[in-house]
Write a protein that holds these residues in place. Structure first.
Motif, PDB file in Angstrom:
ATOM      1  N   TYR A  11      67.295  81.400  22.738  1.00  0.00           N
ATOM      2  CA  TYR A  11      67.685  82.789  22.470  1.00  0.00           C
ATOM      3  C   TYR A  11      68.597  82.843  21.243  1.00  0.00           C
ATOM      4  O   TYR A  11      69.762  83.237  21.329  1.00  0.00           O
ATOM      5  CB  TYR A  11      68.412  83.368  23.689  1.00  0.00           C
ATOM      6  N   PRO A  12      68.086  82.449  20.080  1.00  0.00           N
ATOM      7  CA  PRO A  12      68.928  82.274  18.889  1.00  0.00           C
ATOM      8  C   PRO A  12      69.642  83.530  18.397  1.00  0.00           C
ATOM      9  O   PRO A  12      70.675  83.420  17.730  1.00  0.00           O
ATOM     10  CB  PRO A  12      67.952  81.746  17.835  1.00  0.00           C
ATOM     11  N   ASP A  13      69.141  84.693  18.714  1.00  0.00           N
ATOM     12  CA  ASP A  13      69.759  85.933  18.218  1.00  0.00           C
ATOM     13  C   ASP A  13      70.627  86.627  19.267  1.00  0.00           C
ATOM     14  O   ASP A  13      71.139  87.714  19.012  1.00  0.00           O
ATOM     15  CB  ASP A  13      68.674  86.912  17.737  1.00  0.00           C
ATOM     16  N   SER A  14      70.809  85.988  20.395  1.00  0.00           N
ATOM     17  CA  SER A  14      71.536  86.637  21.483  1.00  0.00           C
ATOM     18  C   SER A  14      73.046  86.409  21.385  1.00  0.00           C
ATOM     19  O   SER A  14      73.508  85.479  20.728  1.00  0.00           O
ATOM     20  CB  SER A  14      71.046  86.104  22.829  1.00  0.00           C
ATOM     21  N   GLN A  15      73.775  87.262  22.075  1.00  0.00           N
ATOM     22  CA  GLN A  15      75.219  87.103  22.151  1.00  0.00           C
ATOM     23  C   GLN A  15      75.561  85.803  22.888  1.00  0.00           C
ATOM     24  O   GLN A  15      76.575  85.167  22.600  1.00  0.00           O
ATOM     25  CB  GLN A  15      75.851  88.302  22.853  1.00  0.00           C
ATOM     26  N   ASP A  16      74.689  85.402  23.810  1.00  0.00           N
ATOM     27  CA  ASP A  16      74.885  84.133  24.509  1.00  0.00           C
ATOM     28  C   ASP A  16      74.797  82.957  23.543  1.00  0.00           C
ATOM     29  O   ASP A  16      75.517  81.970  23.691  1.00  0.00           O
ATOM     30  CB  ASP A  16      73.868  83.957  25.635  1.00  0.00           C
ATOM     31  N   ALA A  17      73.926  83.059  22.548  1.00  0.00           N
ATOM     32  CA  ALA A  17      73.823  81.992  21.546  1.00  0.00           C
ATOM     33  C   ALA A  17      75.111  81.911  20.735  1.00  0.00           C
ATOM     34  O   ALA A  17      75.593  80.817  20.440  1.00  0.00           O
ATOM     35  CB  ALA A  17      72.619  82.235  20.634  1.00  0.00           C
ATOM     36  N   GLU A  18      75.663  83.061  20.385  1.00  0.00           N
ATOM     37  CA  GLU A  18      76.939  83.078  19.656  1.00  0.00           C
ATOM     38  C   GLU A  18      78.023  82.379  20.481  1.00  0.00           C
ATOM     39  O   GLU A  18      78.738  81.505  19.989  1.00  0.00           O
ATOM     40  CB  GLU A  18      77.359  84.507  19.336  1.00  0.00           C
ATOM     41  N   ARG A  19      78.139  82.756  21.740  1.00  0.00           N
ATOM     42  CA  ARG A  19      79.147  82.140  22.618  1.00  0.00           C
ATOM     43  C   ARG A  19      78.875  80.650  22.797  1.00  0.00           C
ATOM     44  O   ARG A  19      79.808  79.840  22.869  1.00  0.00           O
ATOM     45  CB  ARG A  19      79.174  82.844  23.974  1.00  0.00           C
ATOM     46  N   SER A  50      78.245  88.473  10.679  1.00  0.00           N
ATOM     47  CA  SER A  50      79.152  89.610  10.836  1.00  0.00           C
ATOM     48  C   SER A  50      80.095  89.464  12.028  1.00  0.00           C
ATOM     49  O   SER A  50      80.676  90.456  12.473  1.00  0.00           O
ATOM     50  CB  SER A  50      78.343  90.909  10.960  1.00  0.00           C
ATOM     51  N   VAL A  51      80.292  88.224  12.517  1.00  0.00           N
ATOM     52  CA  VAL A  51      81.225  88.045  13.626  1.00  0.00           C
ATOM     53  C   VAL A  51      82.614  88.507  13.190  1.00  0.00           C
ATOM     54  O   VAL A  51      83.002  88.365  12.035  1.00  0.00           O
ATOM     55  CB  VAL A  51      81.286  86.585  14.139  1.00  0.00           C
ATOM     56  N   GLU A  52      83.310  89.078  14.137  1.00  0.00           N
ATOM     57  CA  GLU A  52      84.610  89.692  13.857  1.00  0.00           C
ATOM     58  C   GLU A  52      85.632  88.696  13.315  1.00  0.00           C
ATOM     59  O   GLU A  52      86.458  89.039  12.476  1.00  0.00           O
ATOM     60  CB  GLU A  52      85.134  90.322  15.152  1.00  0.00           C
ATOM     61  N   ASP A  53      85.578  87.463  13.791  1.00  0.00           N
ATOM     62  CA  ASP A  53      86.567  86.465  13.398  1.00  0.00           C
ATOM     63  C   ASP A  53      86.025  85.457  12.373  1.00  0.00           C
ATOM     64  O   ASP A  53      86.433  84.300  12.348  1.00  0.00           O
ATOM     65  CB  ASP A  53      87.094  85.735  14.622  1.00  0.00           C
ATOM     66  N   ALA A  54      85.131  85.919  11.501  1.00  0.00           N
ATOM     67  CA  ALA A  54      84.513  85.029  10.510  1.00  0.00           C
ATOM     68  C   ALA A  54      85.560  84.336   9.637  1.00  0.00           C
ATOM     69  O   ALA A  54      85.432  83.145   9.340  1.00  0.00           O
ATOM     70  CB  ALA A  54      83.531  85.809   9.643  1.00  0.00           C
ATOM     71  N   ASP A  55      86.596  85.074   9.241  1.00  0.00           N
ATOM     72  CA  ASP A  55      87.631  84.459   8.406  1.00  0.00           C
ATOM     73  C   ASP A  55      88.358  83.346   9.155  1.00  0.00           C
ATOM     74  O   ASP A  55      88.657  82.294   8.581  1.00  0.00           O
ATOM     75  CB  ASP A  55      88.638  85.505   7.917  1.00  0.00           C
ATOM     76  N   ASP A  56      88.632  83.560  10.432  1.00  0.00           N
ATOM     77  CA  ASP A  56      89.284  82.526  11.244  1.00  0.00           C
ATOM     78  C   ASP A  56      88.395  81.292  11.377  1.00  0.00           C
ATOM     79  O   ASP A  56      88.881  80.157  11.360  1.00  0.00           O
ATOM     80  CB  ASP A  56      89.641  83.059  12.629  1.00  0.00           C
ATOM     81  N   ILE A  57      87.101  81.515  11.502  1.00  0.00           N
ATOM     82  CA  ILE A  57      86.162  80.395  11.619  1.00  0.00           C
ATOM     83  C   ILE A  57      86.139  79.609  10.309  1.00  0.00           C
ATOM     84  O   ILE A  57      86.136  78.375  10.323  1.00  0.00           O
ATOM     85  CB  ILE A  57      84.752  80.896  12.000  1.00  0.00           C
ATOM     86  N   ARG A  58      86.154  80.313   9.189  1.00  0.00           N
ATOM     87  CA  ARG A  58      86.191  79.630   7.885  1.00  0.00           C
ATOM     88  C   ARG A  58      87.464  78.787   7.749  1.00  0.00           C
ATOM     89  O   ARG A  58      87.428  77.665   7.235  1.00  0.00           O
ATOM     90  CB  ARG A  58      86.091  80.639   6.751  1.00  0.00           C
ATOM     91  N   ILE A  59      88.571  79.321   8.223  1.00  0.00           N
ATOM     92  CA  ILE A  59      89.834  78.571   8.190  1.00  0.00           C
ATOM     93  C   ILE A  59      89.717  77.334   9.081  1.00  0.00           C
ATOM     94  O   ILE A  59      90.170  76.242   8.698  1.00  0.00           O
ATOM     95  CB  ILE A  59      91.017  79.467   8.622  1.00  0.00           C
ATOM     96  N   SER A  60      89.102  77.479  10.237  1.00  0.00           N
ATOM     97  CA  SER A  60      88.904  76.333  11.126  1.00  0.00           C
ATOM     98  C   SER A  60      88.060  75.255  10.449  1.00  0.00           C
ATOM     99  O   SER A  60      88.355  74.057  10.575  1.00  0.00           O
ATOM    100  CB  SER A  60      88.236  76.766  12.430  1.00  0.00           C
ATOM    101  N   ILE A  61      87.042  75.668   9.728  1.00  0.00           N
ATOM    102  CA  ILE A  61      86.194  74.717   9.004  1.00  0.00           C
ATOM    103  C   ILE A  61      87.026  73.978   7.964  1.00  0.00           C
ATOM    104  O   ILE A  61      86.935  72.750   7.829  1.00  0.00           O
ATOM    105  CB  ILE A  61      84.987  75.429   8.350  1.00  0.00           C
ATOM    106  N   GLU A  62      87.820  74.707   7.210  1.00  0.00           N
ATOM    107  CA  GLU A  62      88.672  74.078   6.190  1.00  0.00           C
ATOM    108  C   GLU A  62      89.663  73.108   6.833  1.00  0.00           C
ATOM    109  O   GLU A  62      89.901  72.021   6.305  1.00  0.00           O
ATOM    110  CB  GLU A  62      89.405  75.130   5.364  1.00  0.00           C
ATOM    111  N   ASP A  63      90.239  73.489   7.969  1.00  0.00           N
ATOM    112  CA  ASP A  63      91.173  72.603   8.673  1.00  0.00           C
ATOM    113  C   ASP A  63      90.469  71.326   9.128  1.00  0.00           C
ATOM    114  O   ASP A  63      91.037  70.231   9.033  1.00  0.00           O
ATOM    115  CB  ASP A  63      91.792  73.311   9.873  1.00  0.00           C
TER     116      ASP A  63
END
Length: 91
Positions: A11-19, A50-63
């Protein structure tokens, strides 16, 4: 972990996939597998830009990338631990 992967694949496009991608990243961090965690975070951003916390995820990647760049023997900036091995000499 396989269950999360199954959800992402089935279910690649589902909210469950995001979680599930978030869960996979979190588990990878707990297992000290920064490369996998980075992969799942990048996939999350790619699949759900378009996830709400995309910037936080990018910061996590950099960390994660910063942690990977520091060799395990480096304790702090300008401090390096050296483990003496049999046969080592100061001369």
């Amino acid at each position: 972990m396989a269950d999360f992967g199954d959800i992402v694949n089935k279910y690649p496009d589902s909210q469950d996939a995001e979680r599930s991608l978030r869960g996979l990243a979190s588990i990878s961090i707990q297992e000290n597998d920064d490369k996998k965690a980075e992969y799942y975070y990048r996939k999350l951003l790619n699949d759900f830009p378009s996830v709400e916390d995309a910037d936080d995820i990018r910061i996590s990647i950099e960390d994660l990338k910063k942690e990977e760049a520091i060799p395990p023997d480096v304790i702090a900036k300008d401090i390096v631990e050296y483990k003496v091995s049999s046969g080592d000499s100061l001369y």
